[in-house]
Scaffold this active site. Structure first.
Site, PDB file in Angstrom:
ATOM      1  N   ARG A  53       1.576  20.572   5.744  1.00  0.00           N
ATOM      2  CA  ARG A  53       1.486  21.434   4.562  1.00  0.00           C
ATOM      3  C   ARG A  53       2.888  21.938   4.207  1.00  0.00           C
ATOM      4  O   ARG A  53       3.708  22.137   5.078  1.00  0.00           O
ATOM      5  CB  ARG A  53       0.610  22.654   4.842  1.00  0.00           C
ATOM      6  CG  ARG A  53      -0.734  22.332   5.455  1.00  0.00           C
ATOM      7  CD  ARG A  53      -1.806  22.033   4.429  1.00  0.00           C
ATOM      8  NE  ARG A  53      -3.095  21.761   5.021  1.00  0.00           N
ATOM      9  CZ  ARG A  53      -3.449  20.604   5.533  1.00  0.00           C
ATOM     10  NH1 ARG A  53      -2.609  19.621   5.600  1.00  0.00           N
ATOM     11  NH2 ARG A  53      -4.662  20.410   6.008  1.00  0.00           N
ATOM     12  N   GLY A  54       3.126  22.166   2.925  1.00  0.00           N
ATOM     13  CA  GLY A  54       4.410  22.722   2.507  1.00  0.00           C
ATOM     14  C   GLY A  54       5.430  21.673   2.116  1.00  0.00           C
ATOM     15  O   GLY A  54       6.567  22.007   1.820  1.00  0.00           O
ATOM     16  N   CYS A  55       5.038  20.416   2.130  1.00  0.00           N
ATOM     17  CA  CYS A  55       5.945  19.340   1.711  1.00  0.00           C
ATOM     18  C   CYS A  55       5.514  18.873   0.325  1.00  0.00           C
ATOM     19  O   CYS A  55       4.322  18.705   0.076  1.00  0.00           O
ATOM     20  CB  CYS A  55       5.876  18.158   2.680  1.00  0.00           C
ATOM     21  SG  CYS A  55       6.499  18.547   4.313  1.00  0.00           S
ATOM     22  N   ALA A  56       6.481  18.665  -0.555  1.00  0.00           N
ATOM     23  CA  ALA A  56       6.176  18.193  -1.910  1.00  0.00           C
ATOM     24  C   ALA A  56       5.606  16.777  -1.854  1.00  0.00           C
ATOM     25  O   ALA A  56       4.691  16.434  -2.590  1.00  0.00           O
ATOM     26  CB  ALA A  56       7.428  18.222  -2.771  1.00  0.00           C
ATOM     27  N   SER A  57       6.153  15.954  -0.976  1.00  0.00           N
ATOM     28  CA  SER A  57       5.627  14.594  -0.815  1.00  0.00           C
ATOM     29  C   SER A  57       4.601  14.604   0.318  1.00  0.00           C
ATOM     30  O   SER A  57       4.450  15.592   1.022  1.00  0.00           O
ATOM     31  CB  SER A  57       6.761  13.612  -0.532  1.00  0.00           C
ATOM     32  OG  SER A  57       7.640  14.138   0.420  1.00  0.00           O
TER      33      SER A  57
END
Length: 143
Positions: A53-57
């Site tokens: 979680r927390g990653c754009a990709s």
């Protein structure tokens, strides 16, 4: 068979690799190459549970333990992120819980010139990947 290297020894090797790269473009290309060499996960391993979680990709991180050492495999759908996660896999695979929790990865990534060139969004994603590795390490009882 040689003993697994400590995080400090692995970090020294990575530091040496990056010391030859003069500018951000060279580092960027090297990171992308690391990502291309990173073996993909099995389709059944790319789940909501393994997603960071927390990653754009999209990033999936599979951790396990073997003889008190972290076994880490990961994959991303973005080239630069694949390289960043491959760097973390290289750094943390084979490390003990205590090594993982005491190693200052942020300072190391700053030192080799990775952090400073990332967008805010990529930096947040990198922090999320590091946080997940640390959380998984904390979940293992101290040996």
């Amino acid at each position: 068979m040689s003993a697994p290297m400590s995080i400090a020894e692995t970090a020294a090797d990575i530091r040496e690799d990056f010391s030859w790269l003069d500018d951000w473009e060279a580092r960027y290309a090297h990171i992308i190459d690391l990502g291309k060499a990173n073996p993909p996960l099995e389709p059944h391993e790319r789940t909501e549970e393994t997603r960071v979680r927390g990653c754009a990709s999209q990033v999936w991180l599979v951790t396990g333990w073997e003889d008190g050492k972290m076994v880490l495999r990961a994959e991303s759908d973005a080239m630069i992120v694949s390289g960043l996660i491959a760097l973390l896999v290289q750094l943390y695979s084979g490390a003990s819980r205590d090594e993982i929790l005491s190693f200052d990865a942020k300072a190391f990534l700053d030192e080799i010139g990775v952090s400073g060139a990332l967008t805010a969004q990529r930096s947040n994603g990198l922090a999320s990947m590091l946080s997940r590795i640390q959380d998984d390490a904390k979940a293992l009882p101290a040996s």
